[in-house]
Design an enzyme around this catalytic site. Structure first.
Site: not given
Length: 476
Positions: A50, A310, A336, A400, A442
């Protein structure tokens, strides 16, 4: 064992603090109760850096978020980690929500965060799956996404290479104060430390109460649940937020660095610090709320759902401070959202401000603060792949199929500093099991490779924690 600093917790915050301290001539230990780095909130979140427009003025969240977001590009470059600028849209659907966008824009203006205004129609030209109900969008073009546990693991690898000690499966059971220094206990293990840094996530209050009669905060974990959409389905290019409300940033649509899309999370307080199970009620809430901003949500292509906790607390802000009644005990708690975006700045603040005058910050001339990115076969050109396979044929053996991960990459991640010892540890580092079949093809092969490379019986290989057994020895 005597240390200048003991860090409790090896999530992204603890790992970056360890890396920051590793540049100095200090003896540092990190104590982690789980079987690997980044097994808590760092493992299960929205993976967004953010920009810093959301936290309220005057808070540590605002200060750390803005600074942390600006540190991330160089940090990821130095650690060889993925960092992708995708931008974010905050989508308003009513006049009242449009008014709140003005509040966010004012904060962004004061904090020198780039932003743009778009009409609903202009935004839909870029994001055709935005609902027709979206009337106005506040765009933050510098919003980025990362691979959170990649950064934490890389930071800890860097720290350990510089001399930091990492102790996994080492839950702190007691702390004894000695007039400004401490003895930290984990069962019969003892760690003497001048400074203790409490970065224990959802358990930070339990750790704080070991030294403080009243630490001033109580952890109140919030569960967030997500859908993961198959990477072959292109749904959004930007992070799509609703206008934030009382329960946080709301249910999002988030592109990831590996082309999956995350849909979520909800936000429900729970009493447990270990309950990361998904619920029908939580997933139904996410399914319902995403339609506020998005249409044609491809949940039929969900390949997995997951939940994370959180590390919320009774404080509305980050708690990054020396305990009032415990000198040299530093709480780094209530980290958080936007904790992931803030983590580099938190590490910088703890080292540069809170520990100033407490430790001898003589530079370590041998410290190396960079890490070369591990070889990733599906990022190479055909010529580069051919050269890698010629040098080591294991790079030509695909284990994978969904994520095109080779045996060579798996072997590499096992033998690196802070290498994988579990199926989930391999998954976090090089992604086998992250694709459409979720390890159906896998996982047995990964178990075999781990057993071979670690010289263990296959029945000793676990999914994640020490008791998460995959195979049992048959008794005849």
């Amino acid at each position: 064992m005597r240390y200048d600093a003991v860090i409790i917790g090896a999530g992204i915050t603890g790992s970056l603090i360890a890396r920051s301290l590793s540049r100095f001539q200090l003896k540092v230990a990190v104590l982690e109760k789980e079987n690997d780095i980044a097994d808590g909130a760092t493992m299960a979140n929205s993976a967004i850096v953010h920009t810093g427009y959301d936290p309220e003025d005057g808070t540590m969240k605002a200060k750390m978020n803005v600074r942390g977001a600006r540190l991330y590009p160089d940090l990821c470059k130095n650690l060889g980690c993925k960092y992708q600028v995708v931008g974010a849209y905050i989508a308003a659907t009513s006049p009242e929500e449009e008014e709140h966008l003005n509040v966010l824009a004012d904060r962004a203006e004061r904090r020198k965060i780039p932003y743009e205004w778009l009409s609903g129609d202009e935004a839909r030209l870029e994001e055709p799956n935005l609902n027709d109900s979206v009337t106005r969008v506040l765009s933050f073009p510098t919003t980025a996404i990362i691979y959170p546990w990649e950064v934490a693991i890389a930071a800890m690898e860097n720290a350990v290479n510089n001399g930091v000690e990492l102790h996994l499966n080492t839950p702190v059971t007691a702390i004894e104060g000695h007039f400004g220094s401490y003895t930290v206990y984990s069962g019969d293990k003892e760690f003497e430390a001048t400074v203790v840094i409490n970065a224990a996530g959802v358990c930070a209050d339990q750790i704080a109460r070991m030294v403080s009669a009243d630490p001033g905060f109580t952890m109140t974990p919030k569960k967030g649940e997500y859908f993961v959409i198959d990477h072959n389905i292109e749904f959004v290019h930007h992070v799509i937020f609703p206008v934030p409300g009382a329960k946080g940033k709301g249910v999002l649509a988030v592109p990831t660095v590996y082309k999956n899309t995350l849909i979520g999370p909800n936000s429900d307080y729970i009493a447990s610090t270990t309950d990361t199970g998904s619920t029908f009620q939580g997933m139904d809430y996410v399914r319902s709320m995403i339609t506020k901003t998005m249409r044609s949500v491809p949940l039929q292509y969900s390949i997995r759902n997951f939940a994370g906790l959180r590390p919320s607390s009774s404080s509305s802000d980050f708690i990054i401070e020396e305990a009032k009644d415990a000198p040299n005990f530093i709480n780094v708690a209530s980290i958080e959202s936007p904790g992931l975006a803030s983590a580099p700045a938190i590490a910088e603040y703890v080292t540069g401000e809170l520990l100033k005058g407490k430790l001898d910050f003589t530079e370590n001339p041998d410290a190396v603060m960079t890490r070369k990115r591990p070889l990733v076969m599906n990022e190479l050109s055909d010529e580069e792949k051919a050269a890698a396979i010629k040098a080591n044929p294991l790079y030509g053996k695909i284990i994978c199929r969904c994520e095109e991960v080779s045996e060579g990459e798996i072997v590499d991640c096992i033998h690196r500093t802070c290498g994988a010892t579990t199926v989930k540890g391999v998954k976090k580092r090089v992604r086998p099991g992250m694709g459409r079949c979720q390890g159906g093809f896998c996982e047995p092969r990964v178990v075999g490779i781990l057993a071979r490379e670690l010289h263990r019986d296959p029945t000793a290989i676990v999914l994640d924690g020490l008791e998460s057994k995959i195979l049992e020895q048959e008794n005849r």
